[in-house]
Design an enzyme around this catalytic site. Structure first.
Site, PDB file in Angstrom:
ATOM      1  N   GLY A 187     -20.301 -19.132 -27.012  1.00  0.00           N
ATOM      2  CA  GLY A 187     -20.135 -19.963 -28.199  1.00  0.00           C
ATOM      3  C   GLY A 187     -19.088 -19.375 -29.122  1.00  0.00           C
ATOM      4  N   GLY A 188     -19.269 -19.667 -30.408  1.00  0.00           N
ATOM      5  CA  GLY A 188     -18.297 -19.180 -31.395  1.00  0.00           C
ATOM      6  C   GLY A 188     -18.203 -17.671 -31.434  1.00  0.00           C
ATOM      7  N   GLY A 202      19.228 -17.698 -21.666  1.00  0.00           N
ATOM      8  CA  GLY A 202      18.341 -17.512 -22.814  1.00  0.00           C
ATOM      9  C   GLY A 202      17.417 -16.334 -22.593  1.00  0.00           C
TER      10      GLY A 202
HETATM   11  C1  HXC Z   1     -32.204 -16.210 -30.995  1.00  0.00           C
HETATM   12  C2  HXC Z   1     -32.246 -15.903 -28.738  1.00  0.00           C
HETATM   13  C3  HXC Z   1     -31.128 -16.751 -28.564  1.00  0.00           C
HETATM   14  C4  HXC Z   1     -30.556 -17.314 -29.723  1.00  0.00           C
HETATM   15  C5  HXC Z   1     -31.726 -16.052 -26.638  1.00  0.00           C
HETATM   16  N1  HXC Z   1     -32.572 -15.503 -27.517  1.00  0.00           N
HETATM   17  N2  HXC Z   1     -30.842 -16.835 -27.246  1.00  0.00           N
HETATM   18  N3  HXC Z   1     -32.769 -15.638 -29.942  1.00  0.00           N
HETATM   19  N4  HXC Z   1     -31.111 -17.021 -30.903  1.00  0.00           N
HETATM   20  N5  HXC Z   1     -29.455 -18.048 -29.671  1.00  0.00           N
HETATM   21  C6  HXC Z   1     -33.631 -14.520 -27.262  1.00  0.00           C
HETATM   22  C7  HXC Z   1     -34.567 -14.912 -26.155  1.00  0.00           C
HETATM   23  O1  HXC Z   1     -35.629 -15.662 -26.655  1.00  0.00           O
HETATM   24  C8  HXC Z   1     -35.015 -13.536 -25.669  1.00  0.00           C
HETATM   25  O2  HXC Z   1     -35.979 -13.029 -26.562  1.00  0.00           O
HETATM   26  C9  HXC Z   1     -33.815 -12.689 -25.828  1.00  0.00           C
HETATM   27  O3  HXC Z   1     -32.972 -13.349 -26.790  1.00  0.00           O
HETATM   28  C10 HXC Z   1     -33.017 -12.529 -24.556  1.00  0.00           C
HETATM   29  O4  HXC Z   1     -32.704 -13.825 -24.042  1.00  0.00           O
HETATM   30  P1  HXC Z   1     -32.990 -14.223 -22.528  1.00  0.00           P
HETATM   31  O5  HXC Z   1     -32.649 -15.647 -22.385  1.00  0.00           O
HETATM   32  O6  HXC Z   1     -34.349 -13.758 -22.120  1.00  0.00           O
HETATM   33  O7  HXC Z   1     -31.930 -13.286 -21.796  1.00  0.00           O
HETATM   34  P2  HXC Z   1     -31.213 -13.524 -20.408  1.00  0.00           P
HETATM   35  O8  HXC Z   1     -32.174 -14.075 -19.426  1.00  0.00           O
HETATM   36  O9  HXC Z   1     -30.510 -12.250 -20.113  1.00  0.00           O
HETATM   37  O10 HXC Z   1     -30.165 -14.675 -20.703  1.00  0.00           O
HETATM   38  C11 HXC Z   1     -29.127 -14.457 -21.639  1.00  0.00           C
HETATM   39  C12 HXC Z   1     -28.371 -15.770 -21.906  1.00  0.00           C
HETATM   40  C13 HXC Z   1     -29.365 -16.834 -22.430  1.00  0.00           C
HETATM   41  C14 HXC Z   1     -27.708 -16.230 -20.621  1.00  0.00           C
HETATM   42  C15 HXC Z   1     -27.279 -15.435 -22.911  1.00  0.00           C
HETATM   43  O11 HXC Z   1     -30.164 -16.238 -23.455  1.00  0.00           O
HETATM   44  C16 HXC Z   1     -28.625 -18.010 -22.986  1.00  0.00           C
HETATM   45  O12 HXC Z   1     -28.063 -18.818 -22.255  1.00  0.00           O
HETATM   46  N6  HXC Z   1     -28.675 -18.115 -24.309  1.00  0.00           N
HETATM   47  C17 HXC Z   1     -27.935 -19.151 -25.002  1.00  0.00           C
HETATM   48  C18 HXC Z   1     -26.502 -18.682 -25.110  1.00  0.00           C
HETATM   49  C19 HXC Z   1     -25.696 -19.625 -25.935  1.00  0.00           C
HETATM   50  O13 HXC Z   1     -25.469 -20.785 -25.597  1.00  0.00           O
HETATM   51  N7  HXC Z   1     -25.254 -19.110 -27.065  1.00  0.00           N
HETATM   52  C20 HXC Z   1     -24.477 -19.849 -27.925  1.00  0.00           C
HETATM   53  C21 HXC Z   1     -25.298 -20.181 -29.108  1.00  0.00           C
HETATM   54  S1  HXC Z   1     -24.241 -21.156 -30.134  1.00  0.00           S
HETATM   55  P3  HXC Z   1     -37.117 -12.028 -26.108  1.00  0.00           P
HETATM   56  O14 HXC Z   1     -38.023 -11.936 -27.278  1.00  0.00           O
HETATM   57  O15 HXC Z   1     -37.763 -12.607 -24.906  1.00  0.00           O
HETATM   58  O16 HXC Z   1     -36.432 -10.716 -25.821  1.00  0.00           O
HETATM   59  C22 HXC Z   1     -23.305 -20.047 -30.915  1.00  0.00           C
HETATM   60  C23 HXC Z   1     -22.435 -20.671 -31.919  1.00  0.00           C
HETATM   61  C24 HXC Z   1     -21.874 -19.639 -32.794  1.00  0.00           C
HETATM   62  O17 HXC Z   1     -23.316 -18.893 -30.721  1.00  0.00           O
HETATM   63  C25 HXC Z   1     -20.882 -20.284 -33.693  1.00  0.00           C
HETATM   64  C26 HXC Z   1     -20.211 -19.265 -34.514  1.00  0.00           C
HETATM   65  C27 HXC Z   1     -19.044 -19.856 -35.223  1.00  0.00           C
END
Ligand code: HXC
Length: 520
Positions: free
Chosen positions: A175-176, A410
């Site tokens: 993401g961001g 160039g």
């Molecule tokens: C809070 C989160 C979270 C989130 C995961 N967790 N994503 N907590 N906010 N966005 C927590 C889970 O509940 C878990 O907690 C721990 O983090 C680890 O995540 P898992 O999924 O168990 O880990 P893993 O299996 O290794 O997978 C990692 C991952 C997956 C592939 C990154 O978590 C995933 O796809 N997450 C979404 C990623 C994503 O799309 N991010 C973008 C968000 S938007 P516990 O308690 O079990 O340890 C963004 C916009 C930003 O970032 C904009 C800024 C300008």
């Protein structure tokens, strides 16, 4: 003396707290990091900094948003370790995300901690290293999480050109979140455990129907070879951190300091290759530009950056007589060394980094021109090629150029020619410097004469010979003052050392302006 029991108890409690705080998200999650082949956040910090030099900041800071069950996940430090210490004796600031705490997700306070450490790095003129291992914005914190990112991006931008900024991607970066590393100067990824993308595979599948794995989308190979986002890839966390240490050894701490000088004055001798053979006399024959580089710079000092992206141009740091230089060289082994969109982008950004941090530029030229074709034209080679012209033109650090063989059109101007302010331009004896190569030139200039010649082929060959002798010859360019000298290959290193020594106090004033408008 009698021990004050109350104070003694307080100290014991504090020590217990500190041990607990270092456990982040707890034993099982820490173990899981190691099982995945990743180091824990503190193992990374210990490997990055010289022993016993790291000082943590903001270790008690916690999230202050209790909504959506977050009250149960409060952890001191809020999932990021920030602080400063020494790397090879040099002061460096760092922020390292802890995946074991809410996945290293970035919430308000987590973002504020990173922002604060960037501010400190700027104020104290020291490099910043960001160790990224995070699932992205902390969903539960909503806009507060986004504000955290915004604060970080703002400071990465403020720090740009003031202190060197290096990001290591040691897990997910989605993401961001990618834009903080994207704003820093160098990005190092880790094989098998890191990836970077704006929208993940699931969203892509929903929106476009395209099926792609995380690695295919944003793994280290993709960012090294295709996107050009990554500078290096480490085999594991340790080797990624090793790249940081090596990189820092070439850089000043900030834009007001000169780069470090080392006592490495050894000349590289390229075994079994006489200087005369470094560049073949046949102009169409490819050769290994690395051998030319090794024959000029200090032994083992060349650190190539982005080695798998736009291989038609080579960029990297090296040392000459112990002094850091930024090296840009065409690579005749790829696309005959032509400049194209990616090569222009790659070199332009590097030139601007070197200029920002007082690192002299050495340009090795063997370029037949810009790559022709609709692909390039439609994708904006005009815009991208302009970046390289702009970057070399605006650079005020010492600029030294060696023309090894071809320097046409160039692309000749673009590769840090005298016209763009180079302080020294020398050419090797077989160089060809002109608007275009002999074949093309003769076919245009003598089009009618060739048509009416008895033996067209022989006539054209004769014309080409004359063209090479009178037009492309480097002595002709030297007679016009557009190059400073024609030198033997074996004289190159000494010539560069002497020019660099003479340019040590170079001072160029540019016209006063807010900033230029580089074609982006
Ligand atoms: C809070 C989160 C979270 C989130 C995961 N967790 N994503 N907590 N906010 N966005 C927590 C889970 O509940 C878990 O907690 C721990 O983090 C680890 O995540 P898992 O999924 O168990 O880990 P893993 O299996 O290794 O997978 C990692 C991952 C997956 C592939 C990154 O978590 C995933 O796809 N997450 C979404 C990623 C994503 O799309 N991010 C973008 C968000 S938007 P516990 O308690 O079990 O340890 C963004 C916009 C930003 O970032 C904009 C800024 C300008």
């Amino acid at each position: 003396m009698q021990i004050d029991k109350i104070n003694s108890e307080r100290i014991k409690n504090l020590q217990k707290d500190k041990v607990f705080m270092k456990l982040g998200g707890g034993g099982d999650r820490l173990k899981a990091q190691n099982i995945k082949g990743k180091l824990t956040v503190w193992q990374r910090i210990e490997y990055l900094f010289d022993p016993d030099t790291f000082v943590e900041t903001g270790s008690f800071i916690e999230l202050r948003n209790d909504s959506f069950g977050l009250d149960k996940s409060k952890t001191p430090g809020d999932g990021v370790v920030t602080g400063f210490g020494k790397i090879n004796g040099q002061l460096v600031y760092a922020a390292a995300q802890d995946f074991t705490v809410l996945g290293g997700s970035l919430g308000e306070m987590h973002g504020k901690k990173i922002a604060a450490i960037i501010d400190m790095a700027i104020q104290n003129g020291a490099p910043l290293v960001m160790l990224n291992d995070s699932v992205g914005a902390r969903i539960q914190e909503g806009i507060s999480a986004l504000s955290g990112y915004g604060e970080v991006f703002f400071r990465n931008t403020k720090a740009s050109g003031v202190i060197p900024q290096i990001s290591i991607i040691m897990g997910p970066c989605a993401g961001g979140a990618v834009y903080s590393p994207g704003l820093t100067d160098f990005i190092i990824m880790v094989k098998n455990t890191s990836n970077m993308f704006i929208t993940g595979p699931e969203i892509i599948k929903t929106v476009t129907g395209e099926k792609v794995t995380k690695d295919e989308l944003g793994g280290p190979d993709v960012h090294m070879e295709t996107s050009g986002v990554a500078t290096f890839v480490g085999e594991d966390d340790e080797s990624a951190i090793d790249w940081v240490k090596r990189l820092l050894s070439y850089l000043p701490s900030n834009n007001l300091e000169p780069p470090p000088v080392y006592n490495l004055t050894d000349t590289t001798v390229v075994e079994d290759i006489p200087q005369e053979n470094l560049v073949p006399s046949k102009t169409t024959k490819a050769y290994d530009m690395f051998n030319v580089i090794y024959s000029i710079v200090d032994k083992h000092s060349f650190l190539e950056l982005q080695s798998e992206f736009a291989k038609n141009i080579l960029i990297g740091f090296a040392r000459i007589d112990g002094h850091s230089i930024g090296l840009v060289a065409n690579n005749p082994k790829e696309l005959a060394g032509c400049l194209d969109i990616n090569a222009s982008d790659k070199a332009a950004r590097f030139v601007r980094f070197c200029d920002a941090f007082n690192i002299p530029l050495l340009t090795l030229v063997d370029v037949p021109g810009f790559l022709p074709g609709t692909d390039q034209e439609y994708a904006g080679i005009i815009r991208h090629g302009s970046k390289l012209l702009y970057a070399f033109s605006e650079a005020t650090v010492p600029k030294l150029t060696v023309i090894l063989r071809k320097a046409y059109g160039g692309a000749y101007i673009c590769m840090c020619s005298k016209h763009l302010g180079a302080d020294m331009v020398v050419a090797w004896p077989g160089s060809e410097i002109a608007v275009m190569g002999p074949k093309g030139a003769v076919s245009i200039v003598f089009k009618n004469e060739i048509k009416s010649a008895k033996n067209r082929e022989q006539f054209a060959k004769e014309c080409e010979k004359q063209y090479m002798k009178n037009v492309t010859n480097p002595k002709y360019a030297a007679s016009m003052g557009y190059i400073d000298d024609v030198i033997e290959p074996g004289e190159t290193r000494q010539m560069i050392i002497r020019h660099l020594a003479a340019l040590v106090n170079k001072n160029v004033e540019m016209p006063k302006r807010k900033h230029g408008n580089i074609p982006l």
